[in-house]
Scaffold this motif. Structure first.
Motif, PDB file in Angstrom:
ATOM      1  N   GLY A 302      -2.970 -11.691   4.835  1.00 27.30           N
ATOM      2  CA  GLY A 302      -2.817 -11.835   6.126  1.00 27.30           C
ATOM      3  C   GLY A 302      -2.058 -10.044   5.876  1.00 27.30           C
ATOM      4  N   ASP A 303      -1.108 -10.554   4.721  1.00 28.44           N
ATOM      5  CA  ASP A 303       0.083  -9.215   4.526  1.00 28.44           C
ATOM      6  C   ASP A 303      -0.878  -8.057   4.381  1.00 28.44           C
ATOM      7  OD1 ASP A 303       1.822 -10.340   5.040  1.00 28.44           O
ATOM      8  OD2 ASP A 303       1.957 -10.453   3.260  1.00 28.44           O
ATOM      9  N   VAL A 304      -2.397  -8.424   3.253  1.00 26.38           N
ATOM     10  CA  VAL A 304      -3.095  -7.661   2.895  1.00 26.38           C
ATOM     11  C   VAL A 304      -3.829  -6.904   4.244  1.00 26.38           C
ATOM     12  CG1 VAL A 304      -5.867  -7.635   1.748  1.00 26.38           C
ATOM     13  CG2 VAL A 304      -3.786  -8.968   0.395  1.00 26.38           C
ATOM     14  N   GLY A 305      -4.492  -8.016   5.014  1.00 28.74           N
ATOM     15  CA  GLY A 305      -4.773  -7.743   6.123  1.00 28.74           C
ATOM     16  C   GLY A 305      -4.748  -6.824   7.392  1.00 28.74           C
ATOM     17  N   ARG A 306      -2.795  -6.940   7.081  1.00 28.66           N
ATOM     18  CA  ARG A 306      -2.580  -5.682   7.860  1.00 28.66           C
ATOM     19  C   ARG A 306      -1.962  -4.261   7.100  1.00 28.66           C
ATOM     20  NH1 ARG A 306       3.286  -5.726   7.607  1.00 28.66           N
ATOM     21  NH2 ARG A 306       3.268  -7.928   6.163  1.00 28.66           N
ATOM     22  N   HIS A 307      -1.845  -4.399   5.311  1.00 29.31           N
ATOM     23  CA  HIS A 307      -1.742  -3.228   4.754  1.00 29.31           C
ATOM     24  C   HIS A 307      -2.894  -2.515   5.430  1.00 29.31           C
ATOM     25  CE1 HIS A 307       1.573  -5.082   3.040  1.00 29.31           C
ATOM     26  NE2 HIS A 307       1.741  -4.043   3.766  1.00 29.31           N
ATOM     27  N   ILE A 308      -3.548  -3.199   5.039  1.00 34.46           N
ATOM     28  CA  ILE A 308      -5.683  -2.537   5.340  1.00 34.46           C
ATOM     29  C   ILE A 308      -6.148  -1.782   6.455  1.00 34.46           C
ATOM     30  CG2 ILE A 308      -8.400  -2.827   5.285  1.00 34.46           C
ATOM     31  CD1 ILE A 308      -7.879  -4.669   3.559  1.00 34.46           C
ATOM     32  N   GLY A 309      -5.444  -2.316   7.811  1.00 36.89           N
ATOM     33  CA  GLY A 309      -5.044  -1.947   9.233  1.00 36.89           C
ATOM     34  C   GLY A 309      -4.185  -0.745   9.136  1.00 36.89           C
ATOM     35  N   SER A 310      -3.707  -0.837   8.681  1.00 38.17           N
ATOM     36  CA  SER A 310      -3.109   0.595   8.197  1.00 38.17           C
ATOM     37  C   SER A 310      -3.654   2.208   7.869  1.00 38.17           C
ATOM     38  CB  SER A 310      -1.427   0.893   7.284  1.00 38.17           C
ATOM     39  OG  SER A 310      -0.588  -0.037   7.692  1.00 38.17           O
ATOM     40  N   GLY A 311      -4.468   1.419   6.729  1.00 38.74           N
ATOM     41  CA  GLY A 311      -5.509   2.858   5.910  1.00 38.74           C
ATOM     42  C   GLY A 311      -6.593   2.355   7.157  1.00 38.74           C
ATOM     43  N   VAL A 312      -6.881   1.875   7.479  1.00 36.48           N
ATOM     44  CA  VAL A 312      -7.892   1.865   8.951  1.00 36.48           C
ATOM     45  C   VAL A 312      -7.192   2.909   9.893  1.00 36.48           C
ATOM     46  CG1 VAL A 312      -9.633   0.482  10.791  1.00 36.48           C
ATOM     47  CG2 VAL A 312      -9.115   0.028   8.320  1.00 36.48           C
ATOM     48  N   ALA A 313      -6.099   2.503  10.742  1.00 30.07           N
ATOM     49  CA  ALA A 313      -5.679   3.184  11.305  1.00 30.07           C
ATOM     50  C   ALA A 313      -5.289   5.111  10.807  1.00 30.07           C
ATOM     51  CB  ALA A 313      -4.562   2.970  11.479  1.00 30.07           C
ATOM     52  N   ASN A 314      -4.812   5.480   9.967  1.00 29.14           N
ATOM     53  CA  ASN A 314      -5.793   6.570   9.474  1.00 29.14           C
ATOM     54  C   ASN A 314      -6.496   7.059   9.607  1.00 29.14           C
ATOM     55  OD1 ASN A 314      -2.968   7.496   9.101  1.00 29.14           O
ATOM     56  ND2 ASN A 314      -2.654   5.971   7.589  1.00 29.14           N
ATOM     57  N   LEU A 315      -7.798   5.865   9.305  1.00 28.88           N
ATOM     58  CA  LEU A 315      -8.917   6.624   9.381  1.00 28.88           C
ATOM     59  C   LEU A 315      -9.718   6.917  10.698  1.00 28.88           C
ATOM     60  CD1 LEU A 315     -10.489   6.500   6.768  1.00 28.88           C
ATOM     61  CD2 LEU A 315     -11.614   4.215   7.330  1.00 28.88           C
ATOM     62  N   CYS A 316      -8.995   5.535  11.572  1.00 28.88           N
ATOM     63  CA  CYS A 316      -9.095   6.133  13.203  1.00 28.88           C
ATOM     64  C   CYS A 316      -8.606   6.606  13.757  1.00 28.88           C
ATOM     65  CB  CYS A 316      -8.807   5.126  13.274  1.00 28.88           C
ATOM     66  SG  CYS A 316     -10.146   3.130  13.762  1.00 28.88           S
ATOM     67  N   ASN A 317      -7.570   7.757  13.238  1.00 23.93           N
ATOM     68  CA  ASN A 317      -6.969   8.672  13.653  1.00 23.93           C
ATOM     69  C   ASN A 317      -7.990  10.091  13.342  1.00 23.93           C
ATOM     70  OD1 ASN A 317      -5.362   7.125  14.662  1.00 23.93           O
ATOM     71  ND2 ASN A 317      -3.577   7.261  13.571  1.00 23.93           N
ATOM     72  N   LEU A 318      -8.458  10.091  12.303  1.00 24.27           N
ATOM     73  CA  LEU A 318      -9.071  11.274  11.581  1.00 24.27           C
ATOM     74  C   LEU A 318      -9.931  11.093  12.057  1.00 24.27           C
ATOM     75  CD1 LEU A 318      -7.413  11.276   8.274  1.00 24.27           C
ATOM     76  CD2 LEU A 318      -7.718  13.117   9.320  1.00 24.27           C
ATOM     77  N   LEU A 319     -11.611  10.463  11.864  1.00 25.59           N
ATOM     78  CA  LEU A 319     -12.868   9.979  12.438  1.00 25.59           C
ATOM     79  C   LEU A 319     -13.088   9.683  13.322  1.00 25.59           C
ATOM     80  CD1 LEU A 319     -13.522   9.467   8.457  1.00 25.59           C
ATOM     81  CD2 LEU A 319     -13.372  11.819   9.932  1.00 25.59           C
ATOM     82  N   ASN A 320     -12.178   8.708  14.019  1.00 24.97           N
ATOM     83  CA  ASN A 320     -13.012   7.951  15.220  1.00 24.97           C
ATOM     84  C   ASN A 320     -14.223   7.549  15.280  1.00 24.97           C
ATOM     85  OD1 ASN A 320     -13.244   9.526  18.575  1.00 24.97           O
ATOM     86  ND2 ASN A 320     -12.653   7.376  17.857  1.00 24.97           N
ATOM     87  N   PRO A 321     -14.225   6.617  14.406  1.00 22.78           N
ATOM     88  CA  PRO A 321     -15.184   5.483  14.416  1.00 22.78           C
ATOM     89  C   PRO A 321     -16.023   4.620  15.650  1.00 22.78           C
ATOM     90  CG  PRO A 321     -14.620   4.945  11.965  1.00 22.78           C
ATOM     91  CD  PRO A 321     -13.397   5.513  12.876  1.00 22.78           C
ATOM     92  N   SER A 322     -17.161   3.897  15.464  1.00 28.27           N
ATOM     93  CA  SER A 322     -17.245   2.819  16.251  1.00 28.27           C
ATOM     94  C   SER A 322     -17.041   2.112  15.819  1.00 28.27           C
ATOM     95  CB  SER A 322     -18.307   3.537  17.139  1.00 28.27           C
ATOM     96  OG  SER A 322     -19.745   3.829  16.304  1.00 28.27           O
ATOM     97  N   ARG A 323     -17.570   1.626  14.908  1.00 26.37           N
ATOM     98  CA  ARG A 323     -17.415   0.323  13.674  1.00 26.37           C
ATOM     99  C   ARG A 323     -16.182  -0.050  12.291  1.00 26.37           C
ATOM    100  NH1 ARG A 323     -22.645  -2.503  15.052  1.00 26.37           N
ATOM    101  NH2 ARG A 323     -21.300  -2.591  17.279  1.00 26.37           N
ATOM    102  N   VAL A 324     -15.463  -0.257  11.851  1.00 27.37           N
ATOM    103  CA  VAL A 324     -15.530  -0.498  10.856  1.00 27.37           C
ATOM    104  C   VAL A 324     -15.961  -1.998  10.106  1.00 27.37           C
ATOM    105  CG1 VAL A 324     -13.346  -1.498   9.451  1.00 27.37           C
ATOM    106  CG2 VAL A 324     -13.012   0.580  11.062  1.00 27.37           C
ATOM    107  N   VAL A 325     -16.571  -1.952   8.965  1.00 25.48           N
ATOM    108  CA  VAL A 325     -17.183  -3.561   9.123  1.00 25.48           C
ATOM    109  C   VAL A 325     -16.517  -3.436   7.275  1.00 25.48           C
ATOM    110  CG1 VAL A 325     -19.341  -4.119   7.874  1.00 25.48           C
ATOM    111  CG2 VAL A 325     -19.281  -2.496   9.682  1.00 25.48           C
ATOM    112  N   LEU A 326     -15.811  -4.993   7.242  1.00 30.89           N
ATOM    113  CA  LEU A 326     -15.173  -5.477   6.260  1.00 30.89           C
ATOM    114  C   LEU A 326     -15.929  -5.796   5.413  1.00 30.89           C
ATOM    115  CD1 LEU A 326     -12.407  -5.172   4.459  1.00 30.89           C
ATOM    116  CD2 LEU A 326     -12.265  -8.062   5.336  1.00 30.89           C
ATOM    117  N   GLY A 327     -16.229  -5.230   3.799  1.00 28.62           N
ATOM    118  CA  GLY A 327     -16.996  -5.905   3.064  1.00 28.62           C
ATOM    119  C   GLY A 327     -16.599  -6.562   2.101  1.00 28.62           C
TER     120      GLY A 327
END
Ligand SMILES: [Zn+2]
Length: 399
Positions: A302-327
């Motif tokens: 859960g903690d790993v997810g929260r931290h990835i989410g912070s990175g993804v939030a930055n990515l959203c603010n910069l690039l506004n993707p319509s989908r994020v896929v976790l591999g």
């Protein structure tokens, strides 16, 4: 001789537009081709007939929205593409055709300490064996896509220093494999190929802006912007593992402190659980224990997810993707990791950037990279070979 702007070169450009649209999508109805190329329905219909007569495309009846339609795909006989993926512990090879059918696929373990000569020798052997078992003609092979788990220097084409394949630094993987197989080899890193694989075959189908996040020994993102992989001039776009989360955090291998990677990568996360769960843990095992209800592993995932989410939030603010896929294997934790990612995104991204975003697990698991390698050939190959049968007398277009 074709002059730019002449009827012949316009016609050829239209043929190429249709072939390119179908090449990346797998199959499209004629209406969809018209939408994606901007050509009129009548022009598309004429061009499809011409390509069909030349053997470049196949047309099959289908239905779209309850109406009869014609589905167009590249002819399976038009060419063969091969994907080779060197992972941390495996070698995987897939053979596909231009109609997006995977004809054969196999993987075998690869020792991380294997020399590059041994690795490429094994790849050459496995490719040749699969070509033989599928009974395809080697002359049909158009190109090979090659995935490596590390950064490629854009100018020299060599592998940068990477802790993943220590003996491979300075090797030019594309030249090495092309020399052995005698066909063009296109190379990219695992995060970009995972993004392409999910875009063409998996959870990214139907979108044009996507980020594929892979957490393994590091954290990387493959970025698809308007249907194309974005690499940046130095080939290092998508290094979200080194976004700073905590200036007073642990020192990262890049020399900074508190990078996203130091909160999410296996070598930082596993030691948190070793005192309570023993020294032989792997991320796969932690994911499995979390799914079985182990509270410590659930907390860490859960903690790993929260931290990835912070990175993804930055990515959203910069690039506004319509989908994020976790591999990667972390995706198998399902909602245990995706829920916390979504929570962090809604907390840290600006609402307008997060509104249209969906966060999904990869659909391809460990196959994402090798299928992405097939997609890389589909995306990089020119259309000239494909149009030879339709335009036998054509000279190369001026570009
Ligand atoms: Zn770092």
């Amino acid at each position: 001789m074709e002059t730019p702007g002449s009827q012949t070169s316009l016609h050829r450009a239209n043929l190429e537009r249709v072939v390119r649209a179908v090449r990346m999508a797998g199959s499209l109805t004629q209406a969809e081709i018209a939408r994606s190329t901007g050509l009129s329905a009548a022009t598309v219909s004429n061009i499809v007939r011409e390509l069909k007569d030349g053997g470049t495309v196949e047309v099959t009846p289908t239905s779209a929205g309850g109406r009869r339609a014609r589905s167009v795909s590249l002819s399976g006989d038009a060419g063969i593409v091969i994907g080779v993926d060197f992972g941390h512990t495996h070698l995987r090879v897939a053979i596909g055709n231009l109609a997006h059918q995977v004809l054969a696929e196999e993987s075998e373990p690869l020792d991380v300490d294997a020399s590059s000569a041994e690795g490429f020798g094994r790849a050459e052997h496995l490719v040749n064996r699969l070509i033989e078992t599928t009974g395809i003609s080697p002359a049909k092979v158009i190109g090979v896509g090659l995935g490596v788990p590390g950064p490629i220097d854009v100018e020299s084409g060599t592998l940068g220093s990477t802790s993943i394949l220590p003996g491979w630094t300075g090797i030019n993987p594309s030249q090495e494999l092309a020399g052995r197989l005698g066909v063009p080899v296109y190379v990219d890193n695992d995060a970009n190929l995972g993004a392409l694989g999910e875009l063409v075959w998996g959870s990214g189908r139907g979108v044009r802006d996507l980020a594929y996040i892979k957490v393994a020994s590091g954290v990387g993102a493959g970025l698809v912007i308007d249907g194309h992989i974005y690499r940046g001039p130095g080939g290092t776009a998508g290094e979200i593992g080194h976004i700073t989360l905590d200036e007073a955090g642990p020192v990262c291998r890049c020399g900074n402190r508190g990078c996203l990677e130091t909160f999410t990568a296996a070598r930082y996360v596993l030691p948190l659980l070793m005192p309570s769960h023993g020294p032989d843990l792997t991320m796969e095992r932690v994911v499995q224990l979390a799914r079985e209800g182990d509270p410590g592993c659930r907390r860490v995932i859960g903690d790993v997810g929260r931290h990835i989410g912070s990175g993804v939030a930055n990515l959203c603010n910069l690039l506004n993707p319509s989908r994020v896929v976790l591999g990667g294997s972390l995706a198998e934790a399902g909602e245990l990791v995706l829920g916390p990612i979504r929570d962090s995104v809604s907390r840290y991204a600006i609402p307008s950037a997060a509104r249209q975003l969906s966060v999904l697990p990869g659909a391809l698991g460990g196959r994402a990279e090798v299928l992405g390698a097939l997609a890389l050939v589909l995306s990089e190959m020119g259309d000239s070979t494909l149009l030879e049968s339709t335009l036998p007398a054509a000279t190369p277009a001026f570009t």
